[in-house]
Design a protein around this motif. Structure first.
Motif, PDB file in Angstrom:
ATOM      1  N   THR A 142      59.174  35.007  63.801  1.00 23.84           N
ATOM      2  CA  THR A 142      60.551  34.532  63.639  1.00 23.84           C
ATOM      3  C   THR A 142      61.452  34.923  65.178  1.00 23.84           C
ATOM      4  OG1 THR A 142      62.863  35.607  62.693  1.00 23.84           O
ATOM      5  CG2 THR A 142      60.606  36.991  62.486  1.00 23.84           C
ATOM      6  N   SER A 143      62.654  34.315  65.207  1.00 25.46           N
ATOM      7  CA  SER A 143      63.396  34.406  66.401  1.00 25.46           C
ATOM      8  C   SER A 143      63.962  36.041  66.255  1.00 25.46           C
ATOM      9  CB  SER A 143      64.343  33.597  66.311  1.00 25.46           C
ATOM     10  OG  SER A 143      65.232  33.561  65.051  1.00 25.46           O
ATOM     11  N   GLU A 144      64.113  36.572  65.064  1.00 26.76           N
ATOM     12  CA  GLU A 144      64.456  37.849  64.744  1.00 26.76           C
ATOM     13  C   GLU A 144      63.693  38.854  65.676  1.00 26.76           C
ATOM     14  OE1 GLU A 144      67.200  39.544  62.902  1.00 26.76           O
ATOM     15  OE2 GLU A 144      67.876  37.517  63.211  1.00 26.76           O
ATOM     16  N   MET A 145      62.592  38.525  66.270  1.00 27.20           N
ATOM     17  CA  MET A 145      62.009  39.263  67.356  1.00 27.20           C
ATOM     18  C   MET A 145      62.512  39.341  68.575  1.00 27.20           C
ATOM     19  SD  MET A 145      57.763  38.163  66.568  1.00 27.20           S
ATOM     20  CE  MET A 145      58.031  36.680  67.301  1.00 27.20           C
ATOM     21  N   PHE A 146      63.228  38.276  68.964  1.00 23.65           N
ATOM     22  CA  PHE A 146      64.086  38.337  70.076  1.00 23.65           C
ATOM     23  C   PHE A 146      64.927  39.354  70.122  1.00 23.65           C
ATOM     24  CE2 PHE A 146      62.408  33.761  70.192  1.00 23.65           C
ATOM     25  CZ  PHE A 146      61.280  33.840  71.239  1.00 23.65           C
ATOM     26  N   GLY A 147      66.046  39.234  68.955  1.00 22.57           N
ATOM     27  CA  GLY A 147      66.760  40.268  68.573  1.00 22.57           C
ATOM     28  C   GLY A 147      67.851  40.343  69.745  1.00 22.57           C
ATOM     29  N   ILE A 192      57.107  30.649  66.149  1.00 22.35           N
ATOM     30  CA  ILE A 192      58.239  31.541  66.255  1.00 22.35           C
ATOM     31  C   ILE A 192      59.450  30.515  65.758  1.00 22.35           C
ATOM     32  CG2 ILE A 192      59.769  32.960  67.834  1.00 22.35           C
ATOM     33  CD1 ILE A 192      57.134  33.231  69.600  1.00 22.35           C
ATOM     34  N   LEU A 193      59.729  30.586  64.527  1.00 20.61           N
ATOM     35  CA  LEU A 193      60.727  29.701  64.100  1.00 20.61           C
ATOM     36  C   LEU A 193      62.210  30.331  63.963  1.00 20.61           C
ATOM     37  CD1 LEU A 193      58.208  28.251  63.240  1.00 20.61           C
ATOM     38  CD2 LEU A 193      59.054  28.057  60.893  1.00 20.61           C
ATOM     39  N   PHE A 194      62.969  29.627  64.356  1.00 16.83           N
ATOM     40  CA  PHE A 194      64.344  29.948  64.313  1.00 16.83           C
ATOM     41  C   PHE A 194      64.849  29.579  63.006  1.00 16.83           C
ATOM     42  CE2 PHE A 194      66.195  31.122  68.691  1.00 16.83           C
ATOM     43  CZ  PHE A 194      64.942  31.325  69.261  1.00 16.83           C
ATOM     44  N   ASN A 195      66.302  30.202  62.760  1.00 13.83           N
ATOM     45  CA  ASN A 195      66.936  30.009  61.185  1.00 13.83           C
ATOM     46  C   ASN A 195      66.494  28.568  60.574  1.00 13.83           C
ATOM     47  OD1 ASN A 195      68.323  32.292  62.496  1.00 13.83           O
ATOM     48  ND2 ASN A 195      69.261  32.601  60.568  1.00 13.83           N
ATOM     49  N   HIS A 196      66.031  28.505  59.508  1.00 16.50           N
ATOM     50  CA  HIS A 196      66.014  27.079  59.070  1.00 16.50           C
ATOM     51  C   HIS A 196      66.527  27.220  57.411  1.00 16.50           C
ATOM     52  CE1 HIS A 196      62.009  28.743  59.448  1.00 16.50           C
ATOM     53  NE2 HIS A 196      61.907  28.368  57.938  1.00 16.50           N
ATOM     54  N   GLU A 197      67.359  26.212  57.098  1.00 13.46           N
ATOM     55  CA  GLU A 197      67.893  26.245  55.680  1.00 13.46           C
ATOM     56  C   GLU A 197      67.761  25.097  54.907  1.00 13.46           C
ATOM     57  OE1 GLU A 197      70.013  29.378  56.034  1.00 13.46           O
ATOM     58  OE2 GLU A 197      68.710  29.442  57.881  1.00 13.46           O
ATOM     59  N   ASP A 241      61.820  19.817  58.223  1.00 12.59           N
ATOM     60  CA  ASP A 241      61.289  19.502  59.594  1.00 12.59           C
ATOM     61  C   ASP A 241      60.552  20.894  60.220  1.00 12.59           C
ATOM     62  OD1 ASP A 241      62.891  17.260  59.917  1.00 12.59           O
ATOM     63  OD2 ASP A 241      64.604  18.122  61.058  1.00 12.59           O
ATOM     64  N   TYR A 242      60.833  21.917  59.608  1.00 15.98           N
ATOM     65  CA  TYR A 242      60.071  23.303  60.172  1.00 15.98           C
ATOM     66  C   TYR A 242      58.657  23.366  59.655  1.00 15.98           C
ATOM     67  CZ  TYR A 242      64.238  24.510  62.861  1.00 15.98           C
ATOM     68  OH  TYR A 242      64.948  24.504  63.861  1.00 15.98           O
ATOM     69  N   TYR A 258      54.191  28.920  69.247  1.00 19.07           N
ATOM     70  CA  TYR A 258      55.305  27.987  69.504  1.00 19.07           C
ATOM     71  C   TYR A 258      56.653  28.249  69.149  1.00 19.07           C
ATOM     72  CZ  TYR A 258      51.461  24.582  70.517  1.00 19.07           C
ATOM     73  OH  TYR A 258      50.418  23.817  70.938  1.00 19.07           O
ATOM     74  N   VAL A 259      57.685  28.055  69.782  1.00 15.83           N
ATOM     75  CA  VAL A 259      59.197  28.156  69.332  1.00 15.83           C
ATOM     76  C   VAL A 259      59.389  26.812  68.577  1.00 15.83           C
ATOM     77  CG1 VAL A 259      61.489  28.142  70.243  1.00 15.83           C
ATOM     78  CG2 VAL A 259      59.939  30.229  70.939  1.00 15.83           C
ATOM     79  N   ILE A 260      60.271  27.107  67.484  1.00 14.02           N
ATOM     80  CA  ILE A 260      60.493  25.916  67.043  1.00 14.02           C
ATOM     81  C   ILE A 260      62.171  26.363  66.547  1.00 14.02           C
ATOM     82  CG2 ILE A 260      60.363  24.769  64.752  1.00 14.02           C
ATOM     83  CD1 ILE A 260      57.983  24.413  66.476  1.00 14.02           C
ATOM     84  N   ALA A 261      62.824  25.367  67.156  1.00 11.55           N
ATOM     85  CA  ALA A 261      64.319  25.299  67.270  1.00 11.55           C
ATOM     86  C   ALA A 261      65.004  24.002  67.501  1.00 11.55           C
ATOM     87  CB  ALA A 261      64.834  26.528  68.185  1.00 11.55           C
ATOM     88  N   THR A 262      66.275  23.951  67.143  1.00  8.32           N
ATOM     89  CA  THR A 262      67.065  22.610  67.240  1.00  8.32           C
ATOM     90  C   THR A 262      67.577  22.732  68.822  1.00  8.32           C
ATOM     91  OG1 THR A 262      69.160  23.589  66.661  1.00  8.32           O
ATOM     92  CG2 THR A 262      67.913  22.732  64.942  1.00  8.32           C
ATOM     93  N   ASN A 263      67.619  23.806  69.374  1.00  8.17           N
ATOM     94  CA  ASN A 263      68.282  24.016  70.715  1.00  8.17           C
ATOM     95  C   ASN A 263      69.833  23.750  70.696  1.00  8.17           C
ATOM     96  OD1 ASN A 263      65.620  23.818  71.167  1.00  8.17           O
ATOM     97  ND2 ASN A 263      65.648  21.557  71.787  1.00  8.17           N
TER      98      ASN A 263
END
Ligand code: NDP
Ligand code: GDR
Length: 359
Positions: A142-147, A192-197, A241-242, A258-263
């Motif tokens: 998760t992107s929460e690891m970047f904090g 490493i997924l960023f928030n997905h809803e 998508d994720y 891999y990082v997965i995000a919309t940018n």
């Protein structure tokens, strides 16, 4: 001429967290791709299979045996070894977790047990059953690891600085996956997924809390919504998508992270504005900090209040992902954009509240 025997490759997936938002979309995706899908569900005093109920109704998944559910828990090694030895999966997706960041401050030890040690237990069950050289393993990192912001945007090489017990537990999960890959030659990947809803997002995460409130306020079932930090920024994508990215990672020759995000990043405040815009309400803001309110521009009514109860002891202020590696190496890019995501969630909640005002 000798007969040619075509041996179909077994496609058997084991999914932890199948009853969650991502688990339900992933199960659909895998069934559509012809997998036999096995999911681990927890015993609960009330139904917890609402998100995968429709898969039972579909004769392909239920009667024709594409989906099988097993009682189990990531805190219970014995059951994991038993399930893995029975199912002998070719792919494992570890999505099960205590996934709520704010709750992890109250349930820190439990969160570590499930999210960190649970990952170890599952990896080790695969080794115990002799599958470590053949199985492909996906870890829900998760992107929460970047904090706390170290670099903008965040990519695979950005250092971790978790800001919650949840983030810390997931950092352990990340590294134990890397270690098993290196030590035992396992095909194991971190997404490493960023928030997905989505409309299936849990009701206490901020996006769904907002879209439910917008629906209820529109239908005059509720007057206002109370939120915490309106300034936090997130890179929000769509779960559909994720889950595609999760599957793609396991179809590669070489296991990588891999990082997965919309940018693209938006504040909670912007999400509120976008959601109310879907029902033609413009929000105007007054006051500051805990005294800030959002008003309906047309009527002057207060529709958003800040309640410090929803603040976190330590916050992740700003997340913005760079998924260039996923785009270039596995050909992944999102279909949904921010506006489409918000609109789909608001419309789904309006339909839900109309049908069932106490939902
Ligand atoms: P949800 O909270 O919707 O689902 C979590 C799932 O884990 C549920 O099926 C839940 O079961 C199950 N679970 C909880 N505790 C245990 C346990 N002790 N043993 C086994 N299963 C358990 O999460 P999401 O679908 O949103 O997320 C999926 C995964 O991806 C999680 O690991 C999350 O941390 C991670 N993640 C999510 C992101 C997001 O934005 N959604 C971003 C990055 C990572 P039950 O239904 O019974 O509660
Ligand atoms: P997050 O998601 O913590 O990013 O974790 P959440 O939707 O809970 O919070 C996002 C941001 O909104 C702020 N916020 C509120 N949050 C909630 N839940 N409720 C509120 O009332 C509220 N008001 C403001 C938060 O402070 C935060 O900054 C999610 C989970 O799915 C994790 O499992 C996953 O790993 C990460 O996304 C990526």
């Amino acid at each position: 001429m000798a007969d040619t025997v075509v041996v179909e490759k077994r496609k058997v997936a084991l999914v932890t967290g199948i009853t969650g938002q991502d688990g339900s979309y992933l199960a659909e995706l895998l069934i559509n791709k012809g997998y036999e899908v096995h999911g681990i569900i927890r015993r609960s005093s009330s139904f917890n299979t609402g998100r995968i109920q429709h898969l039972y109704a579909d004769p392909r998944s239920h009667r024709e045996g594409s989906m099988h559910l097993h009682y189990g828990d990531l805190t219970d090694s014995t059951c994991l070894v038993k399930i893995v030895s029975q199912v002998r999966p070719t792919e494992v997706y570890n999505l099960g977790a205590q996934s709520h960041v704010k709750v992890s401050f109250e349930l820190a030890e439990y969160t570590a047990n499930v999210d960190a040690v649970g990952t170890l237990r599952l990896l080790d069950a695969l080794r115990t059953c002799g599958l470590s050289e053949t199985v492909k393993f996906y870890q829900a990192s998760t992107s929460e690891m970047f904090g706390k912001v170290q670099e903008i945007p965040q990519k695979e090489t950005t250092p971790f600085y978790p800001r919650s017990p949840y983030g810390c537990a997931k950092v352990y999960g990340y590294w134990i996956v890397v270690n098993y890959r290196e030590a035992y030659n396992m095909f194991a990947c971190n997404g490493i997924l960023f928030n997905h809803e989505s409309p299936r997002r849990g009701e206490t995460f901020v996006t769904r809390k907002i879209t439910r409130a917008v629906a209820k306020i529109t239908l005059e079932q509720q007057k206002f919504i109370e939120l915490g930090n309106l300034d936090a920024k997130r890179d929000w994508g769509h779960a559909k998508d994720y889950v595609e990215a999760m599957w793609l990672m396991l179809q590669q020759e070489v296991p990588e992270d891999y990082v997965i995000a919309t940018n693209e990043s938006h504040s909670v405040r912007e999400f509120v504005e976008a959601a109310f815009k879907c029902v033609d309400i413009t929000v105007t803001w007054e006051g500051e900090g805990v005294n800030e309110v959002g008003k309906n521009k047309a009527t002057g009514e207060v529709i958003v209040k800040v309640n410090p109860k929803f603040y976190r002891p330590t916050e992740v202020e700003f997340l913005l992902g760079d998924s260039t590696k996923a785009k270039e190496k596995i050909g992944w890019k999102p279909v949904y954009d921010f506006q489409n995501l918000v609109r789909e969630m608001v419309e789904a909640d309006i339909a839900l509240m109309r049908a069932n005002p106490v939902a």
